[in-house]
Design a protein around this motif. Structure first.
Motif, short mmCIF file in Angstrom:
data_model
loop_
_atom_site.label_atom_id
_atom_site.label_comp_id
_atom_site.label_asym_id
_atom_site.label_seq_id
_atom_site.Cartn_x
_atom_site.Cartn_y
_atom_site.Cartn_z
N ARG A 23 0.87 -1.24 0.11
CA ARG A 23 -0.06 0.08 -0.05
C ARG A 23 0.93 1.23 0.15
O ARG A 23 0.40 2.35 -0.03
CB ARG A 23 -1.08 -0.19 1.33
CG ARG A 23 -1.90 -1.18 1.28
CD ARG A 23 -2.97 -1.15 0.09
NE ARG A 23 -3.86 -0.22 0.02
CZ ARG A 23 -4.63 0.01 -0.96
NH1 ARG A 23 -4.54 -0.56 -1.98
NH2 ARG A 23 -5.53 1.00 -0.92
N ILE A 24 2.16 1.23 0.30
CA ILE A 24 2.97 2.48 -0.09
C ILE A 24 3.29 2.41 -1.54
O ILE A 24 3.64 1.70 -2.21
CB ILE A 24 4.41 2.00 0.77
CG1 ILE A 24 4.08 1.67 2.39
CG2 ILE A 24 5.34 3.18 0.63
CD1 ILE A 24 5.21 1.34 3.05
N GLU A 25 3.14 4.16 -1.81
CA GLU A 25 3.29 4.41 -3.21
C GLU A 25 4.82 3.91 -3.67
O GLU A 25 5.67 4.08 -2.87
CB GLU A 25 3.44 5.84 -3.22
CG GLU A 25 3.19 6.23 -4.47
CD GLU A 25 2.86 8.09 -4.50
OE1 GLU A 25 2.88 8.54 -5.55
OE2 GLU A 25 2.77 8.50 -3.54
N ARG A 26 4.67 3.19 -4.99
CA ARG A 26 5.82 2.88 -5.78
C ARG A 26 6.58 1.62 -5.17
O ARG A 26 7.77 1.62 -5.40
CB ARG A 26 6.84 3.94 -5.92
CG ARG A 26 6.07 5.10 -6.85
CD ARG A 26 7.24 6.28 -7.41
NE ARG A 26 7.72 7.04 -6.40
CZ ARG A 26 7.11 8.43 -6.13
NH1 ARG A 26 5.74 8.47 -6.79
NH2 ARG A 26 7.64 8.93 -5.30
N ASN A 63 11.40 6.90 -2.84
CA ASN A 63 10.95 5.64 -2.54
C ASN A 63 11.36 5.56 -0.80
O ASN A 63 10.21 5.37 -0.19
CB ASN A 63 11.61 4.49 -2.99
CG ASN A 63 10.89 3.95 -4.30
OD1 ASN A 63 11.38 3.14 -5.13
ND2 ASN A 63 9.70 4.57 -4.57
N THR A 66 9.45 8.32 0.93
CA THR A 66 8.03 7.84 1.14
C THR A 66 7.55 6.94 2.12
O THR A 66 6.73 6.90 3.02
CB THR A 66 7.36 7.40 -0.39
OG1 THR A 66 7.36 8.37 -0.91
CG2 THR A 66 5.67 7.24 -0.13
#
Length: 385
Positions: A23-26, A63, A66
């Motif tokens: 669910r963490i972007e990228r 990354n 984020t």
């Protein structure tokens, strides 16, 4: 912890932290799997210190930023916890199971492919024999010839209990699933939406049959609606689980060709059923054969000869269809039968070619239908059965 999902504490944490990471972007499947390989578990990845993660050089600076922002934010972590709790509630309520690429029930052929989904949602039962499965895909608008070819291949494989993979789409996919279910054969429907979303809606009955006999599978969380980009992604799973994929009718830019491309990248066999040269539905499949990308096959035996080294431990004896012997036909029935093929022929052309009047043609055609060797289609078209 979920009792209905029958998860041990270790399995629960494995799914939980894989879900968090996804669910963490990228943070896609490839990066997650690479990190888990180094840190030994999804939980260890999520809880690792930032320097250790940075030193792997798997994540870019963006990354890392984020990733760290999520882990440091109490609100973000609580949101993930709440989201995961709702996911488990949905799975319990709708009888959805979850597997991960780290578990033994995860399809064995799928594990080594590029971008293998770290989480797999399914209804029904995954079967270890899916290691011997064959994918069948094709156009959503098959000709009568395409329908018959799909039925023939699906039937022959089903009689040998060889699991079948397809995508539950209209046309060839649905015919494959229906035929497999008719023979009680294991088949997986890989969806481009959540496994609780039936698409297309008219496949509700088929969906239930597949889930009862085999499994409805998706990498997308429950509740995910069909979205155009999802379908090419799901195609890599169909080819990834299968030892070989058969393309039955596809136009020059059909989605089935995407599946063929994935199969090639995954070092799997690709087969194509030849079609009429003037048929747009066969343009893609004929091009695959012409370029040598796919091997021309006419029946199940052609496929099994090519897959012998991979299938010999499962297929003890190939199913051999008994040579079809036509029933005794009268002279007039023979005339009518010889005017028919596997492409639909209108009654007017039969009438013109036979020399009989319309009434006589219809009587003879009805007699041939009763004998099981001719089939009538809507609009007064007829084909050999």
């Amino acid at each position: 912890m979920s009792e209905n999902l029958n998860l041990s504490e270790a399995e629960f944490n494995e799914i939980k932290y894989l879900y968090f990471l996804s669910r963490i972007e990228r943070m896609g499947n490839i990066k997650i799997a690479s990190l888990v390989k180094l840190f030994k578990s999804p939980e260890a990845v999520f809880k690792a210190d930032l320097l250790s993660i940075k030193n792997t050089e798997i994540l870019s600076i963006n990354n890392l930023r984020t990733f760290e922002n999520v882990r440091k934010s109490k609100a973000a972590v609580e949101s993930l916890e709440k989201e995961f709790g709702k996911l488990l509630e949905t799975c319990e309520k709708k009888n959805i199971r979850i597997s991960t690429y780290l578990r033994d029930d995860y399809p064995k052929n799928l594990k080594p492919i590029y971008d293998a989904p770290v989480l797999l949602y399914y209804r029904g039962n995954l079967n270890p024999n899916d290691i011997y499965s064959i994918g069948i895909v094709g156009t959503r608008t098959p000709s009568e010839y395409g329908r018959q070819m799909c039925e023939n291949f699906s039937q022959e494989f089903s009689k040998m209990n060889i699991p079948l993979m397809s995508g539950m789409a209209k046309g060839v996919d649905s015919i494959c699933h229906k035929t497999a279910c008719k023979f009680g054969n294991i088949n997986y429907a890989v969806l481009g939406c959540g496994v609780d979303v039936i698409y297309p809606p008219e496949n509700k009955k088929l969906y239930d049959e597949v889930a009862e006999i085999g499994a409805v599978v998706s990498e997308f969380p429950p509740g995910t609606f069909p979205d155009k980009p999802n379908f090419p992604k799901r195609n890599r799973i169909i080819s990834g689980i299968s030892v070989g994929t058969i393309i039955i009718e596809s136009n020059a830019r059909g989605g089935a060709l995407i599946t063929a491309g994935f199969a090639i990248d995954q070092d799997r066999e690709v087969f194509a059923v030849p079609g009429h040269l003037n048929s747009k539905q066969s343009e893609g499949t004929n091009n695959l054969i012409k370029k040598g990308t796919a091997k021309l096959v006419m029946n199940a035996d052609d496929v099994l000869v090519e897959l012998e080294s991979k299938m010999k431990n499962f297929v003890k004896a190939k199913y051999k269809e008994e040579k079809k012997v036509l029933p005794n036909l009268s002279k007039s029935e023979t005339v009518i039968y010889n005017l028919l093929g596997f492409e639909p022929v209108h009654i007017d052309k039969i009438y013109e070619g036979s020399g009989f009047n319309i009434s006589s043609c219809l009587v003879e055609l009805l007699s041939l239908e009763f004998k099981g060797i001719v089939r009538q289609l809507p609009g007064k078209y007829f084909v050999r059965a």
